[in-house]
Design an enzyme around this catalytic site. Structure first.
Site, mmCIF file in Angstrom:
data_model
loop_
_atom_site.group_PDB
_atom_site.id
_atom_site.type_symbol
_atom_site.label_atom_id
_atom_site.label_comp_id
_atom_site.label_asym_id
_atom_site.label_seq_id
_atom_site.Cartn_x
_atom_site.Cartn_y
_atom_site.Cartn_z
ATOM 1 N N CYS A 68 65.308 39.450 52.498
ATOM 2 C CA CYS A 68 65.334 39.703 51.063
ATOM 3 C C CYS A 68 64.227 38.884 50.399
ATOM 4 O O CYS A 68 64.471 37.848 49.782
ATOM 5 C CB CYS A 68 66.702 39.327 50.511
ATOM 6 S SG CYS A 68 66.929 40.016 48.881
ATOM 7 N N GLU A 69 63.011 39.355 50.592
ATOM 8 C CA GLU A 69 61.833 38.607 50.148
ATOM 9 C C GLU A 69 60.674 39.602 50.148
ATOM 10 O O GLU A 69 60.388 40.219 51.185
ATOM 11 C CB GLU A 69 61.581 37.486 51.175
ATOM 12 C CG GLU A 69 60.513 36.508 50.841
ATOM 13 C CD GLU A 69 60.994 35.403 49.909
ATOM 14 O OE1 GLU A 69 62.158 34.983 50.006
ATOM 15 O OE2 GLU A 69 60.181 34.969 49.078
ATOM 16 N N TYR B 176 53.978 29.588 67.764
ATOM 17 C CA TYR B 176 54.324 29.293 66.370
ATOM 18 C C TYR B 176 55.146 30.375 65.681
ATOM 19 O O TYR B 176 55.132 30.466 64.458
ATOM 20 C CB TYR B 176 53.058 28.979 65.554
ATOM 21 C CG TYR B 176 52.294 27.786 66.094
ATOM 22 C CD1 TYR B 176 52.838 26.508 66.025
ATOM 23 C CD2 TYR B 176 51.060 27.934 66.714
ATOM 24 C CE1 TYR B 176 52.155 25.407 66.536
ATOM 25 C CE2 TYR B 176 50.370 26.848 67.237
ATOM 26 C CZ TYR B 176 50.922 25.583 67.142
ATOM 27 O OH TYR B 176 50.250 24.496 67.646
ATOM 28 N N ARG C 70 48.671 26.620 71.201
ATOM 29 C CA ARG C 70 48.543 28.051 70.907
ATOM 30 C C ARG C 70 47.966 28.868 72.062
ATOM 31 O O ARG C 70 48.527 29.874 72.474
ATOM 32 C CB ARG C 70 47.639 28.205 69.675
ATOM 33 C CG ARG C 70 47.452 29.643 69.210
ATOM 34 C CD ARG C 70 46.310 29.744 68.203
ATOM 35 N NE ARG C 70 46.432 28.822 67.096
ATOM 36 C CZ ARG C 70 47.151 29.046 65.997
ATOM 37 N NH1 ARG C 70 47.783 30.176 65.848
ATOM 38 N NH2 ARG C 70 47.212 28.132 65.035
ATOM 39 N N GLU D 145 44.957 18.775 74.201
ATOM 40 C CA GLU D 145 46.341 19.081 73.825
ATOM 41 C C GLU D 145 46.513 20.533 73.377
ATOM 42 O O GLU D 145 46.885 20.792 72.238
ATOM 43 C CB GLU D 145 46.772 18.145 72.684
ATOM 44 C CG GLU D 145 46.653 16.674 73.013
ATOM 45 C CD GLU D 145 46.757 15.771 71.780
ATOM 46 O OE1 GLU D 145 46.904 16.288 70.641
ATOM 47 O OE2 GLU D 145 46.674 14.547 71.945
ATOM 48 N N TYR E 163 50.070 32.230 56.696
ATOM 49 C CA TYR E 163 48.636 32.021 56.980
ATOM 50 C C TYR E 163 47.817 33.296 56.824
ATOM 51 O O TYR E 163 46.637 33.305 57.188
ATOM 52 C CB TYR E 163 48.425 31.542 58.421
ATOM 53 C CG TYR E 163 49.343 30.434 58.879
ATOM 54 C CD1 TYR E 163 49.114 29.108 58.497
ATOM 55 C CD2 TYR E 163 50.435 30.700 59.696
ATOM 56 C CE1 TYR E 163 49.956 28.098 58.924
ATOM 57 C CE2 TYR E 163 51.279 29.689 60.122
ATOM 58 C CZ TYR E 163 51.038 28.393 59.732
ATOM 59 O OH TYR E 163 51.869 27.389 60.159
HETATM 60 N N1 LLP Z 1 47.628 18.182 68.899
HETATM 61 C C1 LLP Z 1 47.967 17.873 67.641
HETATM 62 C C2 LLP Z 1 47.915 16.473 67.229
HETATM 63 C C3 LLP Z 1 48.342 18.894 66.738
HETATM 64 O O1 LLP Z 1 48.656 18.589 65.489
HETATM 65 C C4 LLP Z 1 48.381 20.233 67.174
HETATM 66 C C5 LLP Z 1 48.780 21.328 66.279
HETATM 67 C C6 LLP Z 1 48.037 20.502 68.517
HETATM 68 C C7 LLP Z 1 47.643 19.455 69.341
HETATM 69 C C8 LLP Z 1 48.070 21.891 69.097
HETATM 70 O O2 LLP Z 1 47.162 22.734 68.494
HETATM 71 P P1 LLP Z 1 46.907 24.209 69.069
HETATM 72 O O3 LLP Z 1 46.243 24.060 70.406
HETATM 73 O O4 LLP Z 1 48.211 24.889 69.181
HETATM 74 O O5 LLP Z 1 46.026 24.857 68.068
HETATM 75 N N2 LLP Z 1 51.800 26.676 62.669
HETATM 76 C C9 LLP Z 1 50.367 26.877 62.702
HETATM 77 C C10 LLP Z 1 49.694 25.940 63.691
HETATM 78 C C11 LLP Z 1 49.980 24.480 63.410
HETATM 79 C C12 LLP Z 1 49.313 23.556 64.392
HETATM 80 C C13 LLP Z 1 49.759 22.133 64.195
HETATM 81 N N3 LLP Z 1 49.211 21.178 65.084
HETATM 82 C C14 LLP Z 1 50.078 28.342 63.007
HETATM 83 O O6 LLP Z 1 51.016 29.102 63.258
HETATM 84 O O7 LLP Z 1 48.928 28.752 62.959
#
Ligand code: LLP
Length: 438
Positions: free
Chosen positions: A367-368, A396, A299, A296, A340
């Site tokens: 404004c932060e 993201y 990013r 899945e 992060y």
């Molecule tokens: N599958 C599930 C069940 C997930 O919770 C997530 C991400 C993914 C797949 C996809 O993960 P990726 O391949 O994108 O790493 N906002 C944060 C990232 C939060 C990810 C949440 N879940 C950031 O900007 O670093």
């Protein structure tokens, strides 16, 4: 390619990024300065070829080692009608986490059967929508959800995956650890047996397999391997105990993207090689039939394809302390630095080849005090009106954007072969006011 050598930072920009004849940053054959003029800034621009190449890279690297692997894009990284269409064209599935993402995907014409629904607190309404539309799988996260689903499903037969929390540390930012024991996500080990027994006993559920997701932004494959050890050992145990056959196994997303010149994550091929080697070896050792595999990624598919363009405004030098370069966006369109401590690279889009001379902080206009896009970066001498291009903005940023300070969220453009198309217009005052009664 000469530009890539003389401008090392181009390595974290989209694959087609180059310096054009005018000396401007170009992506997908389009001049970013012309786009900034046409659509205004902040502007998010995406290299369509980059996104497609990465979809194909995941598909190829996994399926050549493990035929039939399902690549399920996680739209939480970047959600847009044009993106759903692109993903469908590339033959990927979809891993949604809310009724909103599900409805948006369906409204964009995405095939319901290829959508899988995770999430730690799904509502009855969300589950009903998923069942009504006949989506691929509900990824059951916890016991209350399992019991609710059994009630809601009625006489329908629903395909589910059980999301196990493997209790493994992915060595990412604290907020991006989802498979550690202390997490709101997934069934804790103490609940695994009850979940399996309940789900197998329910006439209206087909337990198609198991799921785990360790975290996001991984630079190591060891956490996937350790999680595989846990989950496959358990799959073998319930094979023995209940005759349960795991038809499908999802190992989630989490593959790290390259944000800076120096921190290079392992390529998809290395992740694929290590994961599949462990999966097949363990299955053989445990005498388990090899399951169909699902991944899945979110990013890694979009992070590097997206660039945010900003116009430089006020430059404030505080002698002996710091130089703040404020741009016309900030935490409202990209909250990743404050949230992060994310680190991103930038180039001056109207002279990307200029020599870096001064370390500055790129701040936003919100404004932060914590409204920072880049804490410290060495850039050429800047002046108001310059266009700053921040790399690694494809994942993201837009989906986590807000209307803080009544900002109009940016427009988004897809670029390919010298053509740019607006895939989302900038918000207007009408967008902001129309939900409020007079
Ligand atoms: N599958 C599930 C069940 C997930 O919770 C997530 C991400 C993914 C797949 C996809 O993960 P990726 O391949 O994108 O790493 N906002 C944060 C990232 C939060 C990810 C949440 N879940 C950031 O900007 O670093």
């Amino acid at each position: 390619m000469a530009a890539k050598n003389s401008i090392p930072r181009l390595a974290v920009f989209p694959q087609t990024a180059e310096v054009n004849k005018k000396g401007n940053l170009a992506i997908g054959g389009c001049d970013t300065i012309a786009l900034a003029e046409e659509y205004g800034t902040p502007l998010y621009v995406f290299d369509e070829a980059d996104i497609r190449n990465r979809c194909r890279e995941f598909k190829e690297e996994f399926t050549k080692r493990y035929p039939g692997t399902i690549v399920s894009y996680s739209p939480k990284a970047f959600t847009a009608r044009a993106m759903f269409k692109l993903v469908a064209e590339e033959g990927l599935d979809l891993d949604v986490v809310s009724g909103g993402e599900l409805a948006f995907a369906l409204a964009s014409g995405f095939a319901a059967k290829k959508i899988h629904f995770a999430g730690n607190n799904k509502s009855g309404e969300e589950l009903e929508l998923a069942l009504r539309e006949g989506i691929g799988h509900i990824v059951v996260d916890n016991l209350p959800e399992l019991n609710m689903l059994i009630k809601i499903a009625g006489r329908k037969k629903v395909d589910i995956l059980l999301r196990l929390n493997p209790g493994i540390d992915p060595h990412t930012h604290q907020y991006n650890k989802t498979g550690i024991a202390d997490s709101k996500f997934g069934l804790p080990k103490a609940d695994w047996d009850e979940a399996v027994q309940t789900a197998l006993a329910a006439d209206n559920l087909n337990v198609d397999g198991l799921h785990f997701h360790v975290g996001s932004g991984l630079f190591e494959y060891e956490p996937y391997l350790k999680s595989l050890d846990e989950v496959l050992a358990y799959a073998a145990a319930i094979r023995q105990k209940y005759g349960f056959r795991m038809n499908l196994l999802s190992i989630g997303g989490g593959f790290g993207a390259q944000y800076t010149v120096d921190a290079v994550p392992p390529p998809v091929a290395s992740f694929a090689g290590a994961i599949i080697e462990r999966l097949t070896t363990r299955c053989r050792e445990l005498k388990l039939e090899t399951p169909k595999l699902m991944i899945e990624p979110g990013r890694k598919i979009v992070a590097q394809a997206g660039v945010a363009l900003y116009t430089v405004g006020v430059i404030k030098n505080i002698p002996g302390i710091r130089t703040y370069v404020s741009v016309d966006g900030g935490m409202g369109d990209n909250i990743r630095q404050p949230m992060y401590g994310a680190v991103q690279e930038a180039l001056v889009a109207n002279r990307p080849a200029a020599k870096d001379t001064r370390t500055v902080t790129i701040s936003g206009k919100y404004c932060e005090a914590g409204d920072v896009l880049i804490k410290e970066i060495k850039l050429p001498e800047l002046k108001a009106g310059d266009i700053l291009a921040i790399a690694g903005s494809g994942a993201y940023c837009v989906p986590m954007s807000s209307n803080y300070n009544a900002a109009f969220r940016p427009a988004i453009v897809f670029m390919k072969d010298g053509r740019a198309r607006l895939i989302r217009r900038r918000e207007t005052l009408e967008d902001l006011t129309r939900r409020d009664p007079d």
